[in-house]
Design an enzyme around this catalytic site. Structure first.
Site, PDB file in Angstrom:
ATOM      1  N   HIS A  59       0.364  -1.106   0.131  1.00 41.01           N
ATOM      2  CA  HIS A  59      -0.116  -0.187   0.068  1.00 41.01           C
ATOM      3  C   HIS A  59       0.278   1.245  -0.237  1.00 41.01           C
ATOM      4  CE1 HIS A  59      -2.821  -2.675   1.252  1.00 41.01           C
ATOM      5  NE2 HIS A  59      -4.538  -2.199   1.001  1.00 41.01           N
ATOM      6  N   HIS A 118       1.631  -3.593   9.067  1.00 39.99           N
ATOM      7  CA  HIS A 118       3.065  -4.052   8.863  1.00 39.99           C
ATOM      8  C   HIS A 118       3.635  -3.553  10.402  1.00 39.99           C
ATOM      9  CE1 HIS A 118       3.339  -4.605   4.479  1.00 39.99           C
ATOM     10  NE2 HIS A 118       1.589  -3.932   4.400  1.00 39.99           N
TER      11      HIS A 118
END
Length: 299
Positions: A59, A118
């Site tokens: 992303h 993440h």
């Protein structure tokens, strides 16, 4: 921009296969750092349980790729201004656009870390990797004049290289899908595990979009509508944007069955190819035909 997005996502897949990055939501349960079962409790969300490796963040890399191209493209129109007042305006525009760019990247990074998908170093790596890819491919002249054959060759290269890389490492007894069992094991809700987050799902989606773009740009519908006299009219562009946005919303209602993996990949490729083909060629051609019919009636 789609070229940069597709190439960037492809590099992201290869990097993830090389770096073997863990994701926080499963790492905290398997690491030996926390003794006596004292690992922190990370809250999970419906979008937490992605099944691919975590480094670099897809992303963050995709966002920086796309926004870098848009910002530099916008600034390329103002850099030619020579007047003193125009130079000042260029500097203000430069500051504003890059401020917006970094606000968006920081927001994306924070959101990905917040949902435990993440680690901070993974999103930072993703942002800068995206900028590097965008800078490398944004100024490639061949992209602007690429033929359908060029699109097909590039598509085949990306697919064959990724598949070959996967098969070679599998022969070496290295499982590149090692992250999928971990995601299934440690996700708080099994319903949050989606096949469209697997590495090959992203690859198929991007190759489909790339293929559809190649067909659309090199079609007679695109040449007739987007390179004709109507293409310069504001009304034509506004109608194309409105119709494209409405059509893309309709595509969101098309749900692909997930019970068979190979069928999902095939249908995902077809859907991803149909979307840019519709936006680039079909919608502009329909608007062009409608405007031409209206002009004839007025005359």
């Amino acid at each position: 921009m789609i070229w940069v997005a597709v190439i960037g996502d492809w590099f992201n897949l290869i990097f993830k296969w090389i770096l073997f990055g863990h994701r926080p939501y499963w790492w905290v349960h398997e690491t030996m750092i926390y003794p006596n079962q004292s690992s922190p409790c990370l809250e999970q969300f419906p979008i937490t349980c992605e099944t691919g490796p975590g480094s670099p963040s897809g992303h963050a890399m995709g966002s920086s790729c796309v926004w870098y191209v848009m910002v530099t493209a916008a600034l390329s129109y103002t850099v030619r201004w020579k007047e003193k007042s125009a130079v000042t305006l260029h500097r203000l525009t430069w500051s504003l656009l890059w401020t917006i760019f970094w606000i968006i990247q920081i927001s994306v990074c924070i959101s990905r870390v917040f949902i435990a998908t993440h680690f901070p170093h993974q999103v930072i790596l993703g942002v800068f990797a995206g900028i590097v890819v965008a800078e490398a491919f944004e100024h490639t002249p061949a992209i602007q004049t690429a033929s359908l054959r060029m699109y097909i060759k590039t598509n085949l290269f990306l697919f064959i290289f990724a598949l070959g890389f996967y098969l070679v490492l599998k022969l070496l007894d290295i499982d590149l899908l090692w992250s999928v069992p971990k995601a299934k094991k440690w996700c708080a809700n099994p319903d949050w595990i989606n096949i469209d987050t697997t590495p090959f799902a992203g690859l198929v989606r991007n190759l489909g979009a790339f293929f559809g773009l190649g067909i659309g740009i090199n079609s007679e519908m695109f040449i007739t509508s987007c390179k004709g006299k109507n293409s310069c009219k504001l009304s034509f562009r506004v109608l194309c944007i409105a119709a494209s946005l409405a059509t893309l919303q309709l595509y969101n209602f098309v749900k692909i069955p997930t019970h068979t993996e190979y069928l999902f990949y095939i249908l995902s490729f077809c859907k991803s190819a149909a979307m840019p083909l519709t936006v680039v060629a079909l919608v502009p051609y329909c608007v062009h035909t409608l405007m031409r019919t209206t002009d004839k009636k007025c005359n």
